[in-house]
Design an enzyme around this catalytic site. Structure first.
Site, PDB file in Angstrom:
ATOM      1  N   GLY A  10       2.663  -5.482  12.685  1.00 42.78           N
ATOM      2  CA  GLY A  10       2.883  -4.223  11.967  1.00 42.78           C
ATOM      3  C   GLY A  10       2.176  -3.059  12.636  1.00 42.78           C
ATOM      4  N   ALA A  11       2.220  -3.038  13.978  1.00 39.44           N
ATOM      5  CA  ALA A  11       1.496  -1.998  14.722  1.00 39.44           C
ATOM      6  C   ALA A  11       2.323  -0.721  14.891  1.00 39.44           C
ATOM      7  CB  ALA A  11       1.075  -2.538  16.089  1.00 39.44           C
ATOM      8  N   ARG A  34       8.970  -4.550  14.514  1.00 37.22           N
ATOM      9  CA  ARG A  34      10.399  -4.636  14.836  1.00 37.22           C
ATOM     10  C   ARG A  34      10.865  -3.427  15.628  1.00 37.22           C
ATOM     11  NH1 ARG A  34      12.247  -5.238   8.808  1.00 37.22           N
ATOM     12  NH2 ARG A  34      10.537  -3.752   8.784  1.00 37.22           N
ATOM     13  N   ASN A  84      -1.152  -8.048   9.486  1.00 31.35           N
ATOM     14  CA  ASN A  84      -1.026  -6.795   8.727  1.00 31.35           C
ATOM     15  C   ASN A  84       0.402  -6.508   8.286  1.00 31.35           C
ATOM     16  OD1 ASN A  84      -1.658  -3.788   8.137  1.00 31.35           O
ATOM     17  ND2 ASN A  84      -0.167  -3.684   9.829  1.00 31.35           N
ATOM     18  N   SER A 137      -4.536  -6.870  -0.485  1.00 32.25           N
ATOM     19  CA  SER A 137      -4.388  -5.630  -1.260  1.00 32.25           C
ATOM     20  C   SER A 137      -5.159  -5.767  -2.567  1.00 32.25           C
ATOM     21  CB  SER A 137      -2.904  -5.412  -1.589  1.00 32.25           C
ATOM     22  OG  SER A 137      -2.739  -4.352  -2.517  1.00 32.25           O
ATOM     23  N   TYR A 150       5.415  -8.157  -5.743  1.00 36.78           N
ATOM     24  CA  TYR A 150       4.509  -7.673  -4.679  1.00 36.78           C
ATOM     25  C   TYR A 150       3.104  -8.212  -4.945  1.00 36.78           C
ATOM     26  CZ  TYR A 150       1.730  -4.779  -1.581  1.00 36.78           C
ATOM     27  OH  TYR A 150       0.839  -4.357  -0.615  1.00 36.78           O
ATOM     28  N   PRO A 180      -7.114  -3.339   0.569  1.00 43.11           N
ATOM     29  CA  PRO A 180      -7.193  -1.912   0.249  1.00 43.11           C
ATOM     30  C   PRO A 180      -6.506  -1.570  -1.070  1.00 43.11           C
ATOM     31  CG  PRO A 180      -6.145  -2.295   2.413  1.00 43.11           C
ATOM     32  CD  PRO A 180      -6.161  -3.593   1.662  1.00 43.11           C
ATOM     33  N   LEU A 182      -5.063   2.304  -2.697  1.00 49.00           N
ATOM     34  CA  LEU A 182      -3.988   3.198  -2.246  1.00 49.00           C
ATOM     35  C   LEU A 182      -4.290   3.829  -0.880  1.00 49.00           C
ATOM     36  CD1 LEU A 182      -3.620   4.619  -5.790  1.00 49.00           C
ATOM     37  CD2 LEU A 182      -1.657   3.731  -4.515  1.00 49.00           C
ATOM     38  N   VAL A 183      -3.426   3.565   0.069  1.00 50.03           N
ATOM     39  CA  VAL A 183      -3.552   4.113   1.425  1.00 50.03           C
ATOM     40  C   VAL A 183      -2.283   4.910   1.704  1.00 50.03           C
ATOM     41  CG1 VAL A 183      -4.060   3.571   3.840  1.00 50.03           C
ATOM     42  CG2 VAL A 183      -4.603   1.882   2.062  1.00 50.03           C
TER      43      VAL A 183
END
Ligand code: NDP
Ligand code: 8X3
Length: 250
Positions: A10-11, A34, A84, A137, A150, A180, A182-183
């Site tokens: 997920g970079a 992707r 991630n 999360s 989720y 984390p 909320l980001v």
């Protein structure tokens, strides 16, 4: 290659992208996602010879194995794995949830994380070294209205993280979950299927975490002396007291 190797899933966006930027100085990087054009853009931005990109959908078990086992020999010894890649898809009560959204969250956030881990852990156990960072999360610690699946996917990440730490203990492999609140990233845009206004509303009236705040914690965790393992971190914006309590000034 002199630097240790880190692989980040997920970079292409958000937390993974910020983590790549922070780790680039001290790590040789394998950047995954992707969207190939974004991976190429990030590689160009980092402007280092010790960065490679791997494009695959984490849902594709065969492709994940093929891409990771096909790494050139000098890239095989992955020291740090940052699991991630993931997203929320939809925000709806269980009675009206979309089953495709459910599939996406379970397949990406849970099964995808397992597929990538499965491809990398054997090298770590063989070398008796490594550090796995699982991005969970607050949704993996608490359940909130309409978050059902989720939250379930992130509770699964929490359990997998603890299971990994137990099973990999004989090998001296460190396992850390970073959870984390909320980001502000593309996360809500994905959750609300491209509705930018709805996504922006999530972060209105308070200072959300930035992707860099989470990346900083990843960097801190992996830079501890080898006898120190931070096992489980919850990281919230100051305005957020729990999954559902956020002090907003609108
Ligand atoms: P973004 O939407 O900004 O980034 C998500 C990343 O995951 C992208 O790089 C995307 O890459 C990758 N990804 C998504 N689906 C797939 C797939 N099927 N195969 C491969 N890669 C995939 O969100 P964040 O940076 O915020 O999210 C990163 C992680 O942090 C997620 O696990 C999320 O659950 C978690 N998190 C986020 C929080 C937030 O408030 N933002 C809070 C707590 C946890 P691409 O589309 O190119 O494949
Ligand atoms: C992302 C944070 O609160 O939107 O995991 O679930 S939340």
């Amino acid at each position: 290659m002199k630097k240790p190797i880190a692989l980040i899933t997920g970079a292409t966006s958000g937390i993974g992208l910020a983590t790549a930027r922070i780790l680039a100085e001290k790590y040789s990087l394998i950047l995954c996602g992707r969207r190939e054009e974004r991976l190429a853009g990030l590689k160009a931005e980092l402007n280092q010879t010790d960065v490679i990109t791997l494009s695959f959908d984490v849902r594709d078990k065969g492709l994940v194995a093929e891409k990771i086992s096909g790494l050139p020999t000098e890239w095989e010894n992955i020291e740090v794995l940052v699991n991630n890649a993931g997203n929320a898809h939809g925000l709806a009560p269980i009675q009206s949830g979309d089953m495709d959204d459910w599939d996406a969250m379970i397949d990406i956030n849970v099964k995808g994380l397992l597929y990538v881990s499965n491809a990398i852990i054997p090298g770590m156990t063989k070398r008796k070294a490594g550090h796995i960072i699982n991005i969970g999360s607050i949704a993996g610690k608490e359940v909130y209205p309409n978050g059902n699946v989720y939250c379930a996917s992130k509770h699964a990440v929490d359990a997998i993280n603890n299971g990994m730490r137990i099973d990999l203990n004989p090998f001296g492999i460190r396992v850390t979950s970073i959870n984390p609140g909320l980001v502000e990233t593309e996360f809500s845009e994905v959750r609300f299927k491209g509705d930018k206004e709805k996504a922006a509303n999530v972060y209105k009236g308070f200072q959300a975490l930035k992707a860099e705040d989470v990346a900083d914690v990843v960097s801190y965790v992996i830079s501890r002396p080898s006898h120190v393992m931070l096992s489980d971190i919850v990281l919230l914006p100051t305005a957020q007291a729990s999954a559902t309590l956020v002090k907003k000034e609108l």
